[in-house]
Scaffold this active site. Structure first.
Site, PDB file in Angstrom:
ATOM      1  N   THR A   1      -4.334 -14.869   0.988  1.00 34.71           N
ATOM      2  CA  THR A   1      -3.103 -14.985   1.771  1.00 34.71           C
ATOM      3  C   THR A   1      -2.425 -13.631   1.937  1.00 34.71           C
ATOM      4  O   THR A   1      -1.747 -13.390   2.935  1.00 34.71           O
ATOM      5  CB  THR A   1      -2.145 -15.988   1.095  1.00 34.71           C
ATOM      6  OG1 THR A   1      -2.837 -17.228   0.924  1.00 34.71           O
ATOM      7  CG2 THR A   1      -0.907 -16.224   1.930  1.00 34.71           C
TER       8      THR A   1
ATOM      9  N   TYR B   1     -11.430 -16.710 -10.114  1.00 40.15           N
ATOM     10  CA  TYR B   1     -11.142 -17.362  -8.830  1.00 40.15           C
ATOM     11  C   TYR B   1     -12.432 -17.980  -8.323  1.00 40.15           C
ATOM     12  O   TYR B   1     -13.341 -17.273  -7.869  1.00 40.15           O
ATOM     13  CB  TYR B   1     -10.596 -16.322  -7.854  1.00 40.15           C
ATOM     14  CG  TYR B   1     -10.081 -16.859  -6.534  1.00 40.15           C
ATOM     15  CD1 TYR B   1     -10.033 -18.213  -6.238  1.00 40.15           C
ATOM     16  CD2 TYR B   1      -9.624 -15.967  -5.566  1.00 40.15           C
ATOM     17  CE1 TYR B   1      -9.560 -18.675  -5.030  1.00 40.15           C
ATOM     18  CE2 TYR B   1      -9.140 -16.417  -4.348  1.00 40.15           C
ATOM     19  CZ  TYR B   1      -9.110 -17.758  -4.083  1.00 40.15           C
ATOM     20  OH  TYR B   1      -8.635 -18.208  -2.868  1.00 40.15           O
TER      21      TYR B   1
ATOM     22  N   LYS C   1      -8.367 -20.064 -11.058  1.00 41.40           N
ATOM     23  CA  LYS C   1      -7.820 -20.593  -9.812  1.00 41.40           C
ATOM     24  C   LYS C   1      -8.924 -21.443  -9.200  1.00 41.40           C
ATOM     25  O   LYS C   1      -9.978 -20.938  -8.794  1.00 41.40           O
ATOM     26  CB  LYS C   1      -7.394 -19.490  -8.845  1.00 41.40           C
ATOM     27  CG  LYS C   1      -6.809 -20.056  -7.553  1.00 41.40           C
ATOM     28  CD  LYS C   1      -6.423 -18.976  -6.558  1.00 41.40           C
ATOM     29  CE  LYS C   1      -5.926 -19.607  -5.251  1.00 41.40           C
ATOM     30  NZ  LYS C   1      -5.621 -18.609  -4.206  1.00 41.40           N
TER      31      LYS C   1
ATOM     32  N   VAL D   1      -1.540 -22.189  -7.463  1.00 40.74           N
ATOM     33  CA  VAL D   1      -1.374 -20.952  -6.688  1.00 40.74           C
ATOM     34  C   VAL D   1      -1.421 -21.395  -5.230  1.00 40.74           C
ATOM     35  O   VAL D   1      -2.470 -21.797  -4.729  1.00 40.74           O
ATOM     36  CB  VAL D   1      -2.480 -19.934  -6.992  1.00 40.74           C
ATOM     37  CG1 VAL D   1      -2.281 -18.678  -6.148  1.00 40.74           C
ATOM     38  CG2 VAL D   1      -2.515 -19.589  -8.474  1.00 40.74           C
TER      39      VAL D   1
END
Length: 297
Positions: A50, A138, A166, A206
């Site tokens: 993002t 991640y 994540k 998140v």
């Protein structure tokens, strides 16, 4: 209350740019303060997907971390995205983020080259060995082409600085197995799975949508943690239309988040190519969905 290594309610924060596309540290500080003081966020994740990490320079990444840590680092956990497809480069970014004051690191699975699982594990261990702050793995195989398999996570959990995940794997069985067998802190990386992951032991999220509706998302978790499971499900259902429009409508979440932030008069700026800014019709749809959520009960 301790925020733990990565906080609980994290925004995957956009990276504000000026109108001509330069990094805007002052706007980043303004947005960070709003998200922490008024947006329900006790953590911010910078330089992630993002945050347009593929199109920001190493110097911009470090400058962004320094600016946000200065603004809110005393009252929120700041996690810096440092993952690349190159282990050596990832170590360099990790050390730079630590020097800049980041409290933790988000390290994505090496992408495109699709390394085998033992190489994936070595990549993460090499990064964790190079720093003194906690690492969040991640796992997002849809983007990287490689998932972090269950046995690999179980092995990585033994490292003293690998502390979280994540989770964008869309596999609750895998997540529940790892949660039940390790101390790894699992964070939902997909808005529609916030509540399901919490139910199997996740500790936070998140979220891209938290850039504009963080307080609404936090209310879901607060309700669940207070024992109000039915109320949590109701609140989750109310948030889903905006989440779907922002994350599953064909536009990247970076584009939709910046469009909404701009429409609300909040710091954002344009996106960098090859992304393109949302057009007026797309922005109007997003704004309607946002207002329907904001105006609800």
């Amino acid at each position: 209350m301790s925020l733990g290594p990565f906080g609980r309610t994290n925004a995957a924060m956009v990276t504000p740019f000026t109108a001509d596309g330069r990094l805007d540290p002052a706007a980043a500080q303004e947005l960070a303060v709003r998200l922490v003081d008024h947006g329900g966020c006790d953590g911010l994740v910078l330089n992630g997907t993002t945050g347009e990490s593929p199109t920001t320079t190493d110097a911009e990444k470090e400058a962004l971390v320094r600016a946000v840590v200065e603004a809110v680092g005393d009252r929120a956990r700041i996690t810096a995205g440092v993952g690349t497809s190159d282990t050596r480069h990832t170590v360099e970014l990790s050390r730079a983020a630590e020097r800049a004051g980041a409290h933790g690191l988000l390290v994505v699975t090496p992408y495109y080259s699709r390394p085998p699982q033992d190489a994936v594990a070595d990549h993460f261990r090499t990064v964790a060995d190079a720093v003194g702050i906690p690492v969040m793995l991640y796992d997002i195989p849809a983007r990287t082409g490689t998932r972090i398999e269950t046995e690999t996570m179980l092995a990585l959990a033994e490292h003293p600085r690998i502390a979280g995940v994540k989770d964008c794997g869309y596999d609750l069985l895998h997540s529940a197995k790892v949660i039940s067998r390790t101390p790894l802190a699992f964070y939902a990386g997909a808005e529609e799975l916030h509540l399901p992951l919490r139910a199997v032991g996740g500790v936070g999220y998140v979220s891209t949508v938290a850039n504009v509706a963080g307080a609404r998302l936090r209310a879901v978790w607060d309700a669940y943690d207070a024992g109000g499971t039915a109320e949590a499900a109701r609140l989750q259902g109310r948030a889903l239309p905006l989440c779907e429009l922002m994350m599953c409508s064909g536009l990247p979440g970076t584009v939709t988040a910046k469009a909404l932030l701009g429409a609300l008069g909040l710091p954002s700026g344009p996106v960098r190519a090859p992304l393109r800014c949302a057009d007026s019709a797309e922005t109007d749809r997003l704004l309607r969905a946002y207002r329907e959520l904001a105006d609800g009960d």
